[in-house]
Scaffold this motif. Structure first.
Motif, PDB file in Angstrom:
ATOM      1  N   UNK A 103     -20.624 -17.580 -15.777  1.00 43.38           N
ATOM      2  CA  UNK A 103     -20.783 -18.404 -16.794  1.00 43.38           C
ATOM      3  C   UNK A 103     -20.998 -19.691 -16.522  1.00 43.38           C
ATOM      4  N   UNK A 104     -20.398 -20.073 -15.462  1.00 45.51           N
ATOM      5  CA  UNK A 104     -20.569 -21.481 -14.781  1.00 45.51           C
ATOM      6  C   UNK A 104     -22.172 -21.662 -14.716  1.00 45.51           C
ATOM      7  N   UNK A 105     -22.819 -20.723 -14.252  1.00 48.46           N
ATOM      8  CA  UNK A 105     -24.516 -20.678 -14.246  1.00 48.46           C
ATOM      9  C   UNK A 105     -25.063 -21.281 -15.349  1.00 48.46           C
ATOM     10  N   UNK A 106     -24.687 -20.650 -16.345  1.00 49.64           N
ATOM     11  CA  UNK A 106     -25.341 -20.857 -17.737  1.00 49.64           C
ATOM     12  C   UNK A 106     -25.026 -22.379 -18.171  1.00 49.64           C
ATOM     13  N   UNK A 107     -23.649 -22.732 -17.946  1.00 53.99           N
ATOM     14  CA  UNK A 107     -23.267 -24.083 -18.263  1.00 53.99           C
ATOM     15  C   UNK A 107     -24.088 -25.299 -17.600  1.00 53.99           C
ATOM     16  N   UNK A 108     -24.270 -25.033 -16.206  1.00 53.60           N
ATOM     17  CA  UNK A 108     -24.714 -25.705 -15.220  1.00 53.60           C
ATOM     18  C   UNK A 108     -26.104 -25.848 -15.567  1.00 53.60           C
ATOM     19  N   UNK A 109     -26.962 -24.752 -15.750  1.00 51.09           N
ATOM     20  CA  UNK A 109     -28.305 -25.055 -16.217  1.00 51.09           C
ATOM     21  C   UNK A 109     -28.507 -25.754 -17.442  1.00 51.09           C
ATOM     22  N   UNK A 110     -27.530 -25.591 -18.604  1.00 51.81           N
ATOM     23  CA  UNK A 110     -27.670 -26.564 -19.635  1.00 51.81           C
ATOM     24  C   UNK A 110     -27.432 -27.841 -19.353  1.00 51.81           C
ATOM     25  N   UNK A 111     -26.445 -28.197 -18.454  1.00 52.88           N
ATOM     26  CA  UNK A 111     -26.140 -29.388 -18.253  1.00 52.88           C
ATOM     27  C   UNK A 111     -27.517 -30.303 -17.460  1.00 52.88           C
TER      28      UNK A 111
END
Length: 178
Positions: A73-81
């Motif tokens: 889940x962190x991967x998706x959030x990081x990519x969006x950031x």
């Protein structure tokens, strides 16, 4: 050292910001934001105004979310950031720090720089499969984020106050049993 110095600094500042939203809120004035920026050694442009304060305060739930997310889940959030901040990593050297990464220009808004620096730090955490270094405080009365950079992975509390509160409660419970 678990991570590079800039990663550790970014994780620490992100945790501080995420935890500042807990009661009592510890980031309510421009002076408190200025103190945060100085303590965490941020460089680059600053507006020193209420708009900047509001933008940084608005980041706090996102920082908490990414730091406490599962690895995938962190991967998706990081990519969006990174996409939102239009990250373009580059090596820089300034002040007393040797070469390290900055991923957004120094003249970009302070909140945007915090967002991208946190995302860049989280890249190292994710790639090293070290999400267990980030957790929620073990104090049942606290929701704080803990960044555990200890060798033996023993940090359990977001602050000394939480650790002391839990230890005192355990002591009182033992005294009642005796």
């Amino acid at each position: 050292m678990v991570f590079a110095h800039d990663v550790e600094m970014s994780l620490g500042s992100a945790a501080w910001l995420a935890n500042s939203a807990l009661e009592p809120d510890t980031l309510t004035t421009v002076d408190e934001l200025d103190a945060f920026a100085e303590e965490h050694r941020f460089t680059g442009a600053r507006a020193h105004d209420a708009t900047e304060l509001a933008e940084v305060r608005a980041l706090r739930p996102r920082l908490r979310e990414v730091m406490l997310a599962s690895r995938d889940d962190a991967v998706e959030l990081v990519n969006a950031m990174l996409q939102e901040g239009r990250a373009l990593p580059r090596l820089v050297r300034h002040d007393q720090w040797d070469w390290h990464l900055h991923a957004v220009a120094d003249d970009r808004p302070f909140a945007e720089r915090i967002l991208v620096e946190t995302a860049m730090a989280m890249i190292d955490v994710i790639r090293a499969d070290e999400m267990s270094r980030l957790s929620r405080c073990d104090d049942p009365e606290c929701e704080g984020v803990v960044v555990d950079l200890s060798r033996n992975r023993s940090r359990r509390f977001c602050s000394t106050a939480c650790g002391n509160r839990v230890a005192a409660a355990a002591y009182r419970a033992r005294q009642r049993q005796d």
